[in-house]
Scaffold this active site. Structure first.
Site, short mmCIF file in Angstrom:
data_model
loop_
_atom_site.label_atom_id
_atom_site.label_comp_id
_atom_site.label_asym_id
_atom_site.label_seq_id
_atom_site.Cartn_x
_atom_site.Cartn_y
_atom_site.Cartn_z
N GLU A 158 0.83 -1.21 0.00
CA GLU A 158 0.00 0.00 0.00
C GLU A 158 0.86 1.25 0.00
O GLU A 158 0.57 2.24 0.69
CB GLU A 158 -1.02 -0.01 1.14
CG GLU A 158 -2.27 -0.77 0.73
CD GLU A 158 -3.47 -0.52 1.62
OE1 GLU A 158 -3.95 -1.52 2.17
OE2 GLU A 158 -3.91 0.62 1.76
C1 LIG Z 1 2.73 -9.53 -0.47
C2 LIG Z 1 2.25 -8.37 -1.30
C3 LIG Z 1 0.89 -8.10 -1.36
C4 LIG Z 1 0.42 -7.05 -2.16
N1 LIG Z 1 -0.92 -6.82 -2.28
C5 LIG Z 1 -1.38 -5.95 -3.21
C6 LIG Z 1 -2.78 -5.83 -3.50
O1 LIG Z 1 -3.61 -6.48 -2.87
N2 LIG Z 1 -3.17 -5.00 -4.50
C7 LIG Z 1 -2.27 -4.27 -5.23
O2 LIG Z 1 -2.70 -3.56 -6.14
N3 LIG Z 1 -0.93 -4.33 -4.96
C8 LIG Z 1 -0.47 -5.16 -3.97
N4 LIG Z 1 0.89 -5.24 -3.71
C9 LIG Z 1 1.81 -4.38 -4.43
C10 LIG Z 1 2.52 -3.37 -3.53
O3 LIG Z 1 1.67 -2.32 -3.18
C11 LIG Z 1 3.79 -2.91 -4.28
O4 LIG Z 1 4.68 -4.01 -4.26
C12 LIG Z 1 4.43 -1.70 -3.64
O5 LIG Z 1 3.63 -0.56 -3.82
C13 LIG Z 1 5.83 -1.41 -4.19
O6 LIG Z 1 5.89 -1.52 -5.58
P1 LIG Z 1 7.07 -2.40 -6.23
O7 LIG Z 1 7.02 -3.74 -5.57
O8 LIG Z 1 6.90 -2.39 -7.71
O9 LIG Z 1 8.40 -1.69 -5.82
P2 LIG Z 1 9.15 -0.50 -6.63
O10 LIG Z 1 8.17 0.57 -6.95
O11 LIG Z 1 9.91 -1.10 -7.74
O12 LIG Z 1 10.12 0.05 -5.52
C14 LIG Z 1 11.42 -0.52 -5.27
C15 LIG Z 1 12.13 0.36 -4.25
O13 LIG Z 1 12.33 1.67 -4.80
C16 LIG Z 1 11.76 2.65 -3.94
N5 LIG Z 1 11.19 3.74 -4.74
C17 LIG Z 1 10.43 3.64 -5.86
N6 LIG Z 1 10.09 4.86 -6.30
C18 LIG Z 1 10.61 5.76 -5.43
C19 LIG Z 1 10.61 7.18 -5.34
N7 LIG Z 1 9.97 7.95 -6.21
N8 LIG Z 1 11.27 7.75 -4.32
C20 LIG Z 1 11.92 6.99 -3.39
N9 LIG Z 1 11.95 5.64 -3.42
C21 LIG Z 1 11.31 5.03 -4.43
C22 LIG Z 1 10.67 1.91 -3.15
O14 LIG Z 1 10.37 2.55 -1.92
C23 LIG Z 1 11.33 0.54 -2.96
O15 LIG Z 1 12.20 0.58 -1.87
C24 LIG Z 1 1.36 -6.26 -2.87
C25 LIG Z 1 2.73 -6.52 -2.77
C26 LIG Z 1 3.17 -7.58 -2.00
C27 LIG Z 1 4.66 -7.84 -1.95
#
Ligand SMILES: Cc1cc2nc3c(=O)[nH]c(=O)nc-3n(C[C@H](O)[C@H](O)[C@H](O)COP(=O)(O)OP(=O)(O)OC[C@H]3O[C@@H](n4cnc5c(N)ncnc54)[C@H](O)[C@@H]3O)c2cc1C
Length: 383
Positions: free
Chosen positions: A363
């Site tokens: 989230e």
């Molecule tokens: C177990 C699990 C359950 C989930 N459930 C749902 C769900 O029910 N519905 C749904 O829609 N999604 C869900 N998600 C998705 C979740 O919300 C995303 O994984 C999360 O928002 C991060 O996106 P990402 O994994 O692509 O990481 P990325 O966006 O690739 O981020 C990687 C790293 O870079 C950092 N980063 C990225 N952009 C920036 C920035 N602009 N400034 C500073 N730091 C940054 C992040 O903080 C992180 O540390 C789930 C994820 C998991 C792992």
């Protein structure tokens, strides 16, 4: 400690607490080991009326709000953060309908959710994580239907939910303003489930890929009946449900403190309980301080949502960050207090530490939450 809860809120909390102790505690280790979805527990939560605590009475719920939802999530997660998440994700799935659905949509779907049907919310895609508006799933209007094509990943309750709220683009040229929200029922032709993730923690919750291949969704399932409002529904949903993630983290932290305290009083070393050593006492005190601070801010954020305050992004994000960072710290310290036993699967704290980690990620990661808070501070809308 008095949290200024109403009598009804205390009853809801106590009911959830009893359920967690009596029904969840005996099976949590096995659910973690097998990764099996806790269907029976979810069904019982529905029968108790707890699935509908945050749904208005006129749609079959108990008429509470985010405070009641958070109290249930906290109590469930205090025992099992994974099964508690299965419950919390239903609130996430229901929220776009509660805050953005038309009267007809609310009458059609909310009573089913209140009765215990499972829900899920899907925005994340391979290229749309933190950059959540970068959605590529496409919804094209064809007569009385929208045809969805694309894939969502990491969707909690994916493959077990009956009702999905899905964000797709109806107008790619307009970016975030071209996103729309749809209700997609399980069993709709063209909706299938791909990879089910194998995770570090929250293992009995299902995290699945949703695949849409010419998936025909009736036009009346467009949430709010208007195209282009999907991102607004998403942001409003996250403002409402981030206190729920905070409550999940708070529950995990409080559960770890419960376990560490009990253990410290009973574990004997140097002919004395380890709770008599000041080094252990200061750890316990710091854990309790962090848990109470998280609880105070989580309840405050939940109340801010329920009174209908306009500026709630900052407080919702603050609660999520504080509680999830606390959960990680407190569960790690709980493992430390258990010593070598804490590292073993025979004791519950290593699971709590694994379950805690995700609360800093989903989230919106805690980095993204801090960006939201800073932006609200700079705009002058944080308070
Ligand atoms: C177990 C699990 C359950 C989930 N459930 C749902 C769900 O029910 N519905 C749904 O829609 N999604 C869900 N998600 C998705 C979740 O919300 C995303 O994984 C999360 O928002 C991060 O996106 P990402 O994994 O692509 O990481 P990325 O966006 O690739 O981020 C990687 C790293 O870079 C950092 N980063 C990225 N952009 C920036 C920035 N602009 N400034 C500073 N730091 C940054 C992040 O903080 C992180 O540390 C789930 C994820 C998991 C792992």
């Amino acid at each position: 400690m008095d949290y200024f809860l109403t009598e009804t809120q205390k009853e809801v909390r106590d009911l959830a607490r009893r359920f967690a102790q009596e029904k969840m505690k005996p099976v949590r280790a096995e659910l973690d080991r097998t990764g099996e979805f806790p269907h029976a527990l979810m069904q019982e939560l529905g029968e108790l009326g707890l699935m509908g605590v945050y749904i208005p009475e006129e749609y079959g719920g108990l008429g509470g709000g985010i405070v009641e939802m958070s109290l249930v999530v906290e109590e469930l997660c205090r025992v099992d953060g994974a099964a508690g998440l299965c419950y919390a994700a239903c609130a996430l799935g229901a929220s776009p309908i509660i805050c953005g659905g038309s009267e007809e949509q609310k009458r059609r779907w909310l009573p089913r959710l209140a009765a215990g049907e499972l829900a899920a919310f899907a925005i994340t895609e391979a290229g749309a994580g933190s950059d959540s508006s970068n959605v590529k799933t496409r919804a094209r209007r064809e007569g009385d239907f929208y045809v969805l094509n694309g894939a969502k990943q990491f969707i909690t309750n994916g493959s077990v939910a009956k009702i999905y709220t899905v964000i797709a683009s109806t107008n790619p040229a307009r970016g975030a303003r071209g996103l729309s929200a749809f209700i997609v029922e399980d069993g709709t032709p063209g909706l299938t489930f791909g990879k089910i993730e194998d995770k570090m923690g929250i293992r009995c919750s299902k995290t699945a890929e949703l695949v849409f291949q010419d998936c025909r969704v009736p036009a009346e399932n467009l949430i709010g009946g208007k195209e282009g409002h999907g991102f607004v529904h998403t942001m409003r949903t996250f403002d409402r449900t981030r206190p729920g993630v905070a409550a999940q983290a708070l529950g995990i932290a409080a559960g770890a403190l419960d376990e560490a305290l009990e253990y410290a009083k009973s574990r004997i070393q140097f002919d004395a309980p380890i709770a008599s050593f000041q080094a252990v006492q200061t750890m316990l005190a710091d854990m309790a301080i962090a848990v109470e601070a998280s609880r105070t801010l989580t309840y405050q954020a939940a109340r801010t949502v329920d009174i209908g305050a306009k500026n709630l992004s900052a407080v919702a994000s603050m609660a999520k960050v504080l509680a999830s960072d606390t959960a990680m710290k407190v569960t790690t310290d709980a493992v430390q207090i258990f010593g070598g036993y804490g590292y073993m699967r025979d004791y519950p704290v290593e699971k709590m530490m694994r379950d805690a980690k995700i609360t800093q990620i989903y989230e919106g990661t805690n980095q993204i939450q801090r960006l939201i808070i800073a932006s609200e501070l700079i705009k002058g809308t944080a308070w």
